[in-house]
Design a protein around this motif. Structure first.
Motif, short mmCIF file in Angstrom:
data_model
loop_
_atom_site.label_atom_id
_atom_site.label_comp_id
_atom_site.label_asym_id
_atom_site.label_seq_id
_atom_site.Cartn_x
_atom_site.Cartn_y
_atom_site.Cartn_z
N GLU A 105 -3.50 86.31 26.05
CA GLU A 105 -4.51 85.23 26.02
C GLU A 105 -3.80 83.89 25.84
O GLU A 105 -2.93 83.75 24.97
N GLU A 106 -4.20 83.10 26.60
CA GLU A 106 -3.35 81.68 26.90
C GLU A 106 -4.21 80.55 27.10
O GLU A 106 -4.93 80.80 28.24
N HIS A 107 -4.61 79.34 26.53
CA HIS A 107 -5.55 78.68 26.83
C HIS A 107 -7.11 79.26 27.31
O HIS A 107 -7.63 78.82 28.29
N GLY A 108 -7.33 80.37 26.31
CA GLY A 108 -8.61 80.99 26.74
C GLY A 108 -8.59 81.90 28.06
O GLY A 108 -9.85 82.24 28.35
N ARG A 109 -7.65 82.15 28.80
CA ARG A 109 -7.69 82.85 30.06
C ARG A 109 -6.79 84.13 29.50
O ARG A 109 -5.77 84.03 28.80
N LYS A 130 -0.72 85.97 36.56
CA LYS A 130 -1.89 86.00 37.33
C LYS A 130 -2.81 85.65 35.93
O LYS A 130 -2.91 86.24 34.94
N ARG A 131 -3.70 84.72 36.04
CA ARG A 131 -4.68 84.45 35.04
C ARG A 131 -6.14 84.84 35.47
O ARG A 131 -6.50 84.49 36.59
N VAL A 132 -6.94 85.46 34.57
CA VAL A 132 -8.23 85.74 35.08
C VAL A 132 -9.18 85.34 33.79
O VAL A 132 -8.56 85.09 32.79
N PRO A 133 -10.60 85.25 34.18
CA PRO A 133 -11.45 85.06 32.91
C PRO A 133 -11.16 85.99 32.00
O PRO A 133 -11.35 87.31 32.41
N ILE A 134 -10.93 85.84 30.74
CA ILE A 134 -10.51 86.79 29.56
C ILE A 134 -11.56 87.65 29.35
O ILE A 134 -11.46 88.85 29.14
N HIS A 135 -12.89 87.51 29.77
CA HIS A 135 -13.94 88.49 29.46
C HIS A 135 -14.18 89.60 30.65
O HIS A 135 -14.98 90.43 30.46
N THR A 136 -13.61 89.15 31.66
CA THR A 136 -13.60 90.14 32.83
C THR A 136 -12.59 91.17 32.83
O THR A 136 -12.63 92.13 33.66
N SER A 137 -11.73 91.34 32.01
CA SER A 137 -10.72 92.42 32.01
C SER A 137 -10.86 93.13 30.66
O SER A 137 -11.23 92.82 29.43
N ALA A 138 -10.11 94.55 30.69
CA ALA A 138 -10.32 95.36 29.66
C ALA A 138 -9.46 94.76 28.36
O ALA A 138 -9.78 94.75 27.36
N ALA A 139 -8.13 94.44 28.74
CA ALA A 139 -7.18 93.81 27.93
C ALA A 139 -7.87 92.64 27.16
O ALA A 139 -7.72 92.45 25.78
N ARG A 150 -16.19 82.30 15.98
CA ARG A 150 -16.00 80.81 16.32
C ARG A 150 -14.91 80.41 17.29
O ARG A 150 -15.13 79.78 18.22
N ARG A 151 -13.88 81.41 17.44
CA ARG A 151 -12.95 81.19 18.55
C ARG A 151 -13.43 81.82 19.67
O ARG A 151 -13.24 81.18 20.76
N ILE A 152 -14.18 82.94 19.56
CA ILE A 152 -14.84 83.27 20.81
C ILE A 152 -15.71 82.46 21.72
O ILE A 152 -15.51 82.20 22.59
N ASP A 153 -16.65 81.89 20.57
CA ASP A 153 -17.64 80.93 21.10
C ASP A 153 -16.75 79.76 21.62
O ASP A 153 -17.33 78.93 22.65
N HIS A 159 -14.80 77.88 29.07
CA HIS A 159 -14.74 78.10 30.45
C HIS A 159 -16.05 78.86 31.02
O HIS A 159 -16.05 79.00 32.19
N GLY A 160 -16.88 78.98 30.04
CA GLY A 160 -18.11 79.73 30.62
C GLY A 160 -17.73 81.08 30.95
O GLY A 160 -16.70 81.74 30.18
#
Length: 252
Positions: A105-109, A130-139, A150-153, A159-160
């Motif tokens: 994870e870097e800068h929320g991605r 490659k960077r992807v929205p972090i909530h869309t990948s298994a890792a 609080r960090r997740i929020d 980023h939404g």
């Protein structure tokens, strides 16, 4: 628009570099039109980038040079744990015949750091860097599962919850429910959240002082990652590799 405390000219330079990364080789007019910038401004930035060796000019068609690859390899190589992760990625790809990744994870991605294709792996639009929205990948889900709420929020606020497929998570409460299930079983399942037809499982890699270093994951077509293979075989291999990597990092 430049944010407070930032330098507009540098922001434009990186916008041009990112445009070239997506569209290059491409001409001056196309860059100016795509970025809605004056051609004279774009030209000055391109000449500067070319002079520093970061852009090539082939008869008016501009592209990124491999100097960016040099910088990327230096950034990746400064972390010894990333080098150790590469070995486990290779082992997982060999043992599963699928695609294996190590992600941080870097800068929320979520950023792919290492990737290896197994003998039967399907190709997809993923690659180191490659960077992807972090909530869309298994890792990415595995990494988030080890973060405090609080960090997740804060990441979600920044980023939404962008949808990359119709099956991507787009609701914060659904995300937190998925993360809780990940904590309970020790690994995440991403069912076509980043690429339709692709299923993946991921596990967090934990370092000293209970900090998250990144996540290992295995991905493949949904017709192969299902049933007992999804419920038992692949999680066992993944969690075993994750445990070994954590020990390697601790006692390197």
């Amino acid at each position: 628009m430049a944010s407070e405390g930032t330098i507009r000219a540098i922001e434009r330079t990186f916008r041009i570099a990112e445009f070239l990364g997506t569209h290059g080789p491409v001409g001056l007019s196309a860059i100016a039109t795509g970025l809605e910038l004056p051609k004279s401004t774009v030209y000055r930035h391109l000449r500067t980038l070319e002079g520093e060796g970061y852009v090539t000019d082939d008869e008016g068609n501009y592209a990124l040079s491999l100097r960016f690859l040099d910088l990327g390899e230096r950034a990746r190589g400064r972390h010894s744990e990333y080098r150790l992760a590469a070995e486990k990625v290779g082992e997982l790809a060999d043992r599963t015949a699928e695609r294996a990744q190590f992600t941080i994870e870097e800068h929320g991605r979520a950023v792919y750091v290492h990737q290896q294709m197994g003998a039967n792996a399907v190709r997809a639009d993923t690659y180191p860097g490659k960077r992807v929205p972090i909530h869309t990948s298994a890792a990415g889900l595995a990494i988030l599962s080890h973060y405090p709420r609080r960090r997740i929020d804060a990441i979600v606020d920044r980023h939404g919850l962008e949808a990359m497929t119709p099956r991507s998570i787009t609701d914060p409460e659904t995300l937190h429910d998925r993360l809780q299930r990940t904590r309970e079983r020790g690994y995440s399942i991403n069912d076509q959240g980043v690429i339709e037809g692709l299923r993946a499982i991921g596990a967090p890699v934990i370092g000293s002082e209970n900090t998250v270093i990144g996540g290992l994951s295995i991905s493949g077509p949904i017709n192969r990652i299902e049933g007992q293979r999804l419920d038992e075989e692949l999680p066992s291999l993944l969690l075993g590799a994750t445990n070994e990597l954590e020990l390697d990092i601790t006692y390197q």
